[in-house]
Design a protein around this motif. Sequence first.
Motif, PDB file in Angstrom:
ATOM      1  N   ARG A   7      34.807  38.766  31.861  1.00 19.02           N
ATOM      2  CA  ARG A   7      35.493  38.243  33.029  1.00 19.02           C
ATOM      3  C   ARG A   7      34.637  38.492  34.260  1.00 19.02           C
ATOM      4  O   ARG A   7      34.106  39.564  34.446  1.00 19.02           O
ATOM      5  N   ARG A   9      34.357  37.640  38.633  1.00 16.23           N
ATOM      6  CA  ARG A   9      34.758  36.980  39.873  1.00 16.23           C
ATOM      7  C   ARG A   9      33.490  36.391  40.455  1.00 16.23           C
ATOM      8  O   ARG A   9      32.804  37.002  41.293  1.00 16.23           O
ATOM      9  N   ASP A  38      45.776  36.500  38.652  1.00  6.96           N
ATOM     10  CA  ASP A  38      45.614  37.627  37.744  1.00  6.96           C
ATOM     11  C   ASP A  38      46.864  37.727  36.884  1.00  6.96           C
ATOM     12  O   ASP A  38      47.893  38.254  37.323  1.00  6.96           O
ATOM     13  N   PRO A  39      46.826  37.220  35.648  1.00  9.29           N
ATOM     14  CA  PRO A  39      48.025  37.228  34.823  1.00  9.29           C
ATOM     15  C   PRO A  39      48.455  38.626  34.426  1.00  9.29           C
ATOM     16  O   PRO A  39      47.633  39.533  34.277  1.00  9.29           O
ATOM     17  N   VAL A  42      49.628  37.319  28.532  1.00  8.26           N
ATOM     18  CA  VAL A  42      49.284  36.047  27.914  1.00  8.26           C
ATOM     19  C   VAL A  42      50.240  35.834  26.752  1.00  8.26           C
ATOM     20  O   VAL A  42      50.391  36.707  25.897  1.00  8.26           O
ATOM     21  N   ASN A  90      39.501  37.690  28.233  1.00 10.92           N
ATOM     22  CA  ASN A  90      38.935  37.478  29.562  1.00 10.92           C
ATOM     23  C   ASN A  90      39.611  38.352  30.606  1.00 10.92           C
ATOM     24  O   ASN A  90      39.028  38.695  31.634  1.00 10.92           O
ATOM     25  N   TYR A  91      40.838  38.749  30.334  1.00 10.63           N
ATOM     26  CA  TYR A  91      41.599  39.595  31.256  1.00 10.63           C
ATOM     27  C   TYR A  91      41.758  41.020  30.733  1.00 10.63           C
ATOM     28  O   TYR A  91      42.535  41.803  31.279  1.00 10.63           O
ATOM     29  N   LYS A 136      53.789  35.959  36.613  1.00 15.82           N
ATOM     30  CA  LYS A 136      52.383  36.165  36.303  1.00 15.82           C
ATOM     31  C   LYS A 136      52.048  35.928  34.831  1.00 15.82           C
ATOM     32  O   LYS A 136      51.013  36.362  34.345  1.00 15.82           O
ATOM     33  N   ILE A 313      39.265  29.436  29.453  1.00 15.77           N
ATOM     34  CA  ILE A 313      38.965  30.442  30.471  1.00 15.77           C
ATOM     35  C   ILE A 313      38.600  29.772  31.793  1.00 15.77           C
ATOM     36  O   ILE A 313      39.033  30.199  32.875  1.00 15.77           O
ATOM     37  N   GLU A 317      40.579  30.394  35.204  1.00 18.04           N
ATOM     38  CA  GLU A 317      39.872  31.000  36.339  1.00 18.04           C
ATOM     39  C   GLU A 317      39.850  30.089  37.566  1.00 18.04           C
ATOM     40  O   GLU A 317      39.779  30.579  38.694  1.00 18.04           O
TER      41      GLU A 317
END
Length: 321
Positions: A7, A9, A38-39, A42, A90-91, A136, A313, A317
């Motif tokens: 992941r 930013r 930002d979850p 999932v 990814n998170y 979220k 992803i 994102e």
Amino acid sequence: MSLFLNRGRLLRRVIGGVAIAAALVACGGGTSQYDAFDPGRVIVFGDENSLLTSGGKRWSINSVTVDSTTSVETFSCTGNPIWVQRLAGNYGFVFEQCDPENGNVKAFFRATENARVADLQAQIDAQVGDGGFRDKDLVAVMVGANDILDLYRAYPTRSMSDLKDDAAARGKALARQVNKIVDLGGKVILSNLPDMGLSPYALAEKAANTDVDRAAFISALVQSFNISLGTNILIDGRYIGLVQADTRIQVMKKSPGSFNLSNVKDAACLTTAELPDCNSQTLVEGATSSSHLWADAWHLGPRGHYEIGRMAIDRAENNPF
């Protein structure tokens, strides 16, 4: 094949945020700064293409290594991850079904083996009954492949035109369910169906039947489904990010070398190793976990999952959830 995409930013997020803020101003919207989504969890809906067994096996090629000295086989549920594992990873999230390091279990399956579009309602109801959706929640959805097989096998008892209309109706039905998830509060990453007309199953059907091009017919069913799905979902990137798996698989078929594939026509798994029990030690001669596009007659191999996961992803994102 490595487990997850890291992941980040990245600069593109900043640029994207500026662009979205500018668009909001231009449309008369607010001018507050765009915040990356930002979850908190999932949640996965669909069929076996988006599912692990309780022991972490997948309906693709499982990762098994063999000790050269002892010949002991070791299974790794984190190897050859399916697309939703990549999305969750990814998170920093993992599923209970694959948590060898006692990680952050914030990813959950509602998907079920052999599910059809009509089964999605029960999956949603189960989630609602278990506390529902939160603001979220990132919801991953892919279903319909088993519907396409059902429809294809109804030919020639039913006409091609009728079956394509039915495929479109099922795509529309899926869109209604996806829109319902949005109404219930979920942010959705929706994958349409890969082009199953390119699968080993479709090619075998084409070779065995001379009445019509059976592979092209299967592709037409998928296309009818996907078009109807895409035109009936809520067209708003704040709520739904669409992953076009069909076009990516088509590109992989046309240019396999660009994806480090050596075979896009045949199944990698031995016919004696039915999914979800196929692994990297039960493949046809010359095959590896990453060499073939297809694991079996119509389920994707790890490289296909990698590409769909990568696109998922990107949507998660960059969509302004």
